[in-house]
Design a protein around this motif. Structure first.
Motif, PDB file in Angstrom:
ATOM      1  N   THR A  39       0.856  -1.184   0.000  1.00 17.69           N
ATOM      2  CA  THR A  39       0.000   0.000   0.000  1.00 17.69           C
ATOM      3  C   THR A  39       0.893   1.234   0.000  1.00 17.69           C
ATOM      4  N   GLY A  40       0.635   2.155  -0.917  1.00 12.03           N
ATOM      5  CA  GLY A  40       1.381   3.402  -0.978  1.00 12.03           C
ATOM      6  C   GLY A  40       0.466   4.569  -0.654  1.00 12.03           C
ATOM      7  N   LYS A  41       1.016   5.581   0.017  1.00 10.84           N
ATOM      8  CA  LYS A  41       0.213   6.750   0.397  1.00 10.84           C
ATOM      9  C   LYS A  41       0.982   8.026   0.104  1.00 10.84           C
ATOM     10  N   VAL A  46      -4.447   6.995  -1.659  1.00 11.50           N
ATOM     11  CA  VAL A  46      -4.031   5.676  -1.184  1.00 11.50           C
ATOM     12  C   VAL A  46      -4.030   4.734  -2.378  1.00 11.50           C
ATOM     13  N   ALA A  47      -2.909   4.059  -2.608  1.00 14.03           N
ATOM     14  CA  ALA A  47      -2.778   3.151  -3.749  1.00 14.03           C
ATOM     15  C   ALA A  47      -2.524   1.737  -3.248  1.00 14.03           C
ATOM     16  N   ARG A  48      -3.280   0.785  -3.810  1.00 13.93           N
ATOM     17  CA  ARG A  48      -3.028  -0.637  -3.570  1.00 13.93           C
ATOM     18  C   ARG A  48      -2.299  -1.163  -4.798  1.00 13.93           C
ATOM     19  N   VAL A  49      -1.114  -1.736  -4.602  1.00 14.18           N
ATOM     20  CA  VAL A  49      -0.239  -2.079  -5.716  1.00 14.18           C
ATOM     21  C   VAL A  49       0.161  -3.549  -5.652  1.00 14.18           C
ATOM     22  N   MET A  94      -0.137  -3.733 -11.244  1.00 14.19           N
ATOM     23  CA  MET A  94      -1.575  -3.511 -11.266  1.00 14.19           C
ATOM     24  C   MET A  94      -1.903  -2.707 -10.003  1.00 14.19           C
ATOM     25  N   ALA A  95      -2.399  -1.501 -10.186  1.00  9.58           N
ATOM     26  CA  ALA A  95      -2.639  -0.614  -9.048  1.00  9.58           C
ATOM     27  C   ALA A  95      -4.060  -0.085  -9.083  1.00  9.58           C
ATOM     28  N   THR A  96      -4.644   0.046  -7.902  1.00  9.74           N
ATOM     29  CA  THR A  96      -5.906   0.772  -7.750  1.00  9.74           C
ATOM     30  C   THR A  96      -5.628   1.909  -6.785  1.00  9.74           C
ATOM     31  N   VAL A  97      -6.065   3.093  -7.152  1.00  4.93           N
ATOM     32  CA  VAL A  97      -5.763   4.274  -6.348  1.00  4.93           C
ATOM     33  C   VAL A  97      -7.035   5.075  -6.139  1.00  4.93           C
ATOM     34  N   LYS A  98      -7.195   5.594  -4.925  1.00  6.13           N
ATOM     35  CA  LYS A  98      -8.372   6.399  -4.572  1.00  6.13           C
ATOM     36  C   LYS A  98      -7.919   7.629  -3.807  1.00  6.13           C
ATOM     37  N   GLY A  99      -8.717   8.686  -3.915  1.00  7.70           N
ATOM     38  CA  GLY A  99      -8.502   9.894  -3.130  1.00  7.70           C
ATOM     39  C   GLY A  99      -7.447  10.808  -3.721  1.00  7.70           C
ATOM     40  N   GLY A 100      -7.505  12.069  -3.311  1.00  5.20           N
ATOM     41  CA  GLY A 100      -6.507  13.045  -3.721  1.00  5.20           C
ATOM     42  C   GLY A 100      -6.602  13.434  -5.179  1.00  5.20           C
ATOM     43  N   GLY A 104      -0.871  13.556  -6.204  1.00  2.00           N
ATOM     44  CA  GLY A 104      -0.829  12.718  -5.011  1.00  2.00           C
ATOM     45  C   GLY A 104      -0.994  11.251  -5.349  1.00  2.00           C
ATOM     46  N   GLN A 105      -1.842  10.954  -6.346  1.00  2.00           N
ATOM     47  CA  GLN A 105      -2.043   9.568  -6.745  1.00  2.00           C
ATOM     48  C   GLN A 105      -0.781   8.989  -7.374  1.00  2.00           C
ATOM     49  N   ALA A 106      -0.072   9.785  -8.182  1.00  2.00           N
ATOM     50  CA  ALA A 106       1.176   9.312  -8.775  1.00  2.00           C
ATOM     51  C   ALA A 106       2.214   9.042  -7.688  1.00  2.00           C
ATOM     52  N   GLY A 107       2.279   9.907  -6.685  1.00  2.00           N
ATOM     53  CA  GLY A 107       3.198   9.686  -5.569  1.00  2.00           C
ATOM     54  C   GLY A 107       2.830   8.451  -4.758  1.00  2.00           C
ATOM     55  N   ALA A 108       1.536   8.204  -4.600  1.00  2.00           N
ATOM     56  CA  ALA A 108       1.081   7.025  -3.865  1.00  2.00           C
ATOM     57  C   ALA A 108       1.422   5.742  -4.618  1.00  2.00           C
ATOM     58  N   VAL A 109       1.245   5.754  -5.942  1.00  4.43           N
ATOM     59  CA  VAL A 109       1.587   4.575  -6.752  1.00  4.43           C
ATOM     60  C   VAL A 109       3.097   4.332  -6.695  1.00  4.43           C
ATOM     61  N   LYS A 110       3.892   5.407  -6.761  1.00  4.42           N
ATOM     62  CA  LYS A 110       5.354   5.285  -6.667  1.00  4.42           C
ATOM     63  C   LYS A 110       5.753   4.666  -5.328  1.00  4.42           C
ATOM     64  N   HIS A 111       5.138   5.118  -4.249  1.00  2.00           N
ATOM     65  CA  HIS A 111       5.432   4.588  -2.911  1.00  2.00           C
ATOM     66  C   HIS A 111       5.041   3.121  -2.820  1.00  2.00           C
ATOM     67  N   GLY A 112       3.877   2.779  -3.378  1.00  2.00           N
ATOM     68  CA  GLY A 112       3.423   1.388  -3.353  1.00  2.00           C
ATOM     69  C   GLY A 112       4.312   0.478  -4.187  1.00  2.00           C
ATOM     70  N   ILE A 113       4.738   0.938  -5.367  1.00  2.00           N
ATOM     71  CA  ILE A 113       5.618   0.141  -6.212  1.00  2.00           C
ATOM     72  C   ILE A 113       6.949  -0.107  -5.499  1.00  2.00           C
ATOM     73  N   SER A 114       7.477   0.920  -4.865  1.00  2.00           N
ATOM     74  CA  SER A 114       8.747   0.781  -4.157  1.00  2.00           C
ATOM     75  C   SER A 114       8.647  -0.243  -3.038  1.00  2.00           C
ATOM     76  N   LYS A 115       7.573  -0.167  -2.255  1.00  2.00           N
ATOM     77  CA  LYS A 115       7.395  -1.116  -1.158  1.00  2.00           C
ATOM     78  C   LYS A 115       7.193  -2.534  -1.679  1.00  2.00           C
TER      79      LYS A 115
END
Length: 160
Positions: A39-41, A46-49, A94-100, A104-115
């Protein structure tokens, strides 16, 4: 971290204490389909990756990366973890992202991919950590205060 402390009798030369650190051996975390999840934020997004080996396809909310994030800067932000880890084009995302908003969504996906990459292959953790991609950027919008026009901006002052 696990540490071994040797006793004074074991030491030569009268040293007072030596701490020997052992490296933590991390295990890959994958599901039955061979994917890693994280999960990236970022801001309010919030992105589920899910990350799995593949040809480098990135889908966000069922759309291709260039369709969902139309701006090249946002596409670059999402692709940064792959370039830092030197695994460009080796993983499908494969990512699902909500909010913001989109940034912010691009940053959340980046954080989720990294994790997710660091969970899939623990060897990739050190370059991603050094680049700061595993740290959640905690900056969020400051709330509006009463008696103010915005969070800090006051109403226009009129002398007469």
């Amino acid at each position: 971290m696990a540490a071994d402390i040797k006793s004074f009798e074991d030491l030569e030369g009268g040293a007072e204490g030596v701490i020997v650190e052992e490296a933590i051996a991390r295990e890959p975390v994958r599901d039955e389909l061979g994917r890693s999840y994280a999960t990236g934020k970022r801001k309010d997004a919030v992105a589920r990756v899910w990350v799995k080996p593949g040809s480098g396809r990135v889908t966000v909310n069922g759309k291709e990366l260039d369709k969902y994030f139309a701006r090249p800067v946002l596409q670059m932000v999402v692709g940064q973890p792959f370039k830092i880890a030197n695994v460009d084009g080796q993983f499908d995302v494969m990512a699902t992202v909500k909010g913001g908003g989109l940034s912010g969504q691009a940053g959340a996906v980046k954080h989720g991919i990294s994790k997710a990459l660091s969970l899939y292959d623990p060897e990739l953790r050190s370059p991603l950590k050094a680049a700061g991609f595993l740290t959640r950027d905690s900056r969020v919008v400051e709330r509006k205060k009463y008696g103010k026009r915005k969070a800090r901006r006051s109403f226009q002052f009129s002398k007469r």
